[in-house]
Enzyme design. Structure first.
Site, PDB file in Angstrom:
ATOM      1  N   GLY A   1       0.822  -1.204   0.000  1.00 40.38           N
ATOM      2  CA  GLY A   1       0.000   0.000   0.000  1.00 40.38           C
ATOM      3  C   GLY A   1       0.851   1.248   0.000  1.00 40.38           C
ATOM      4  N   ALA A   2       1.917   1.229  -0.826  1.00 42.42           N
ATOM      5  CA  ALA A   2       2.923   2.301  -0.764  1.00 42.42           C
ATOM      6  C   ALA A   2       2.563   3.532  -1.574  1.00 42.42           C
ATOM      7  CB  ALA A   2       4.275   1.757  -1.247  1.00 42.42           C
ATOM      8  N   ASN A   3       1.438   3.519  -2.254  1.00 42.06           N
ATOM      9  CA  ASN A   3       1.130   4.637  -3.149  1.00 42.06           C
ATOM     10  C   ASN A   3       0.368   5.776  -2.486  1.00 42.06           C
ATOM     11  OD1 ASN A   3      -1.026   2.418  -3.458  1.00 42.06           O
ATOM     12  ND2 ASN A   3      -2.101   4.245  -4.198  1.00 42.06           N
ATOM     13  N   GLY A  15      -1.036   7.674   1.604  1.00 53.04           N
ATOM     14  CA  GLY A  15      -1.133   7.684   3.053  1.00 53.04           C
ATOM     15  C   GLY A  15       0.147   7.313   3.767  1.00 53.04           C
ATOM     16  N   ILE A  16       0.008   6.474   4.780  1.00 53.85           N
ATOM     17  CA  ILE A  16       1.134   6.079   5.618  1.00 53.85           C
ATOM     18  C   ILE A  16       2.180   5.327   4.808  1.00 53.85           C
ATOM     19  CG2 ILE A  16       1.768   4.531   7.525  1.00 53.85           C
ATOM     20  CD1 ILE A  16      -1.007   5.444   8.736  1.00 53.85           C
ATOM     21  N   GLY A  17       1.747   4.462   3.897  1.00 53.39           N
ATOM     22  CA  GLY A  17       2.694   3.723   3.069  1.00 53.39           C
ATOM     23  C   GLY A  17       3.547   4.636   2.218  1.00 53.39           C
ATOM     24  N   TYR A  70     -13.912  -4.342  10.614  1.00 50.00           N
ATOM     25  CA  TYR A  70     -12.615  -3.673  10.610  1.00 50.00           C
ATOM     26  C   TYR A  70     -11.855  -3.970  11.899  1.00 50.00           C
ATOM     27  CZ  TYR A  70      -9.124   0.080  10.444  1.00 50.00           C
ATOM     28  OH  TYR A  70      -7.942   0.793  10.446  1.00 50.00           O
ATOM     29  N   SER A  77      -4.355  -0.932  14.191  1.00 54.35           N
ATOM     30  CA  SER A  77      -5.102   0.292  14.491  1.00 54.35           C
ATOM     31  C   SER A  77      -5.539   0.239  15.944  1.00 54.35           C
ATOM     32  CB  SER A  77      -6.334   0.390  13.587  1.00 54.35           C
ATOM     33  OG  SER A  77      -7.272   1.334  14.092  1.00 54.35           O
TER      34      SER A  77
END
Length: 316
Positions: A20-22, A24-26, A174, A149
């Site tokens: 998920g590097a594209n 937010g946090i990533g 979630y 989370s």
């Protein structure tokens, strides 16, 4: 003042996978790792979005060593294909970051409830498939970081309805997936210790960080009111994505970060601030639940780990 990105030690020669590097946090974790010399393999569901994110980073860090790879955590075939492409690469760190939050019920390509499938099962499978590349039998400082989370504290693992087929609440699903993240991280650490491996498994949470993650649920429901309310909350209460990335960066790079630990922001209500070691929920330390979840996850994904099962504690 606390630990910040300025404290990241030199990462030259280290190869790091960030899921998920594209965004937010990533994205922010990738940026700081690249700034400090790491080769970062950016896994993204969309290669186009990944390349756009890489270009964004290179505009800030021209010599950033980045590689964009397709990996859909909601598709076991995609996970296997990505792992196959890396099977001859030595890795130092895996940051299991990608996720979805509080979305309407849907299913992954393999028929798993999407939040449980992407947030937990996808990362369980990916970690198992990449385990041999992480130098477990060497004197290395390899690490597996799993991003959970604070919402995991309300989570329960419903073994009778893991896929939420009988009853579905977006936030309960979630919370279950995020509790699964912590249970997995701790159980992986126990198995690594039993195997006398040098790798560390560490759980983290970002606090309340302003990312696009919070908007996906309202967007998929078509709720403008909820989307507007989330925008107000993010603007007023949240810290930046860059700050939210600090616990993962600390766990991935700080020499003093400990295996089996849980790190998150140390400010008000653990929602913002610099990283510190914290206690996770009481349920997250239940070793029997962790073993059951591990077995179920292996059965569902078909991925097994070449690690011994830790011995159960014997009561006096």
């Amino acid at each position: 003042m606390g630990w910040t990105a300025d404290d990241i030690p030199n990462q030259d020669g280290r190869r790091i996978v960030v899921t998920g590097a594209n965004s937010g946090i990533g994205l922010e974790a990738t940026r700081e790792l690249a700034r400090n010399g790491a080769t970062v393999i950016m896994t993204c569901r969309s290669v186009d979005r990944g390349e756009e994110a890489a270009s964004n980073i290179r505009a800030d860090i021209p010599n950033a060593d980045l590689r964009v790879e397709a990996c859909d955590l909601g598709d076991l075939e995609s996970i296997h294909a990505f792992a196959d492409r890396l099977d001859d690469a030595d890795l130092d760190v895996l940051i299991n970051n990608a996720g979805v939050m509080a979305i309407p019920r849907s299913e992954t390509a393999d028929g798993f409830e999407t939040q449980f499938g992407v947030n937990h099962l996808g990362h369980f499978a990916l970690t198992g498939l990449l385990l041999e590349t992480l130098g477990l039998d060497e004197e290395s400082d390899s690490r597996i970081i799993t991003v959970s989370s604070g919402v995991h504290e309300r989570g329960e693992i419903d073994f009778d309805d893991l896929q939420s087929e009988q009853s579905y609440d977006p936030w309960d699903a979630y919370a279950q997936s995020k509790l699964a993240n912590v249970l997995f991280a701790y159980e992986l650490e126990r198995r690594l210790l039993t195997a006398d491996a040098t790798a560390k498994s560490i759980a983290v949470h970002p606090g309340y960080a302003n990312t696009q993650l919070q908007f996906r649920g309202p967007e998929q429901r078509g709720s403008r009111l909820r989307k507007a309310a989330m925008w107000v909350m993010n603007t007023v209460l949240a810290q930046s994505a860059a700050m939210g990335a600090l616990p993962a960066l600390y766990a991935a790079t700080a020499p003093e970060a400990e295996g089996g630990a849980y790190y998150g922001p140390g400010g008000v209500m653990n929602m913002r601030g610099t990283p510190e070691r914290q206690a996770s929920s009481e349920r997250s330390y239940d070793e029997e639940t962790a073993r059951r979840l591990w077995a179920a996850s292996s059965d569902l994904t078909g991925v097994t780990y070449d690690l011994p099962e830790p011995k159960a504690e014997v009561s006096a």
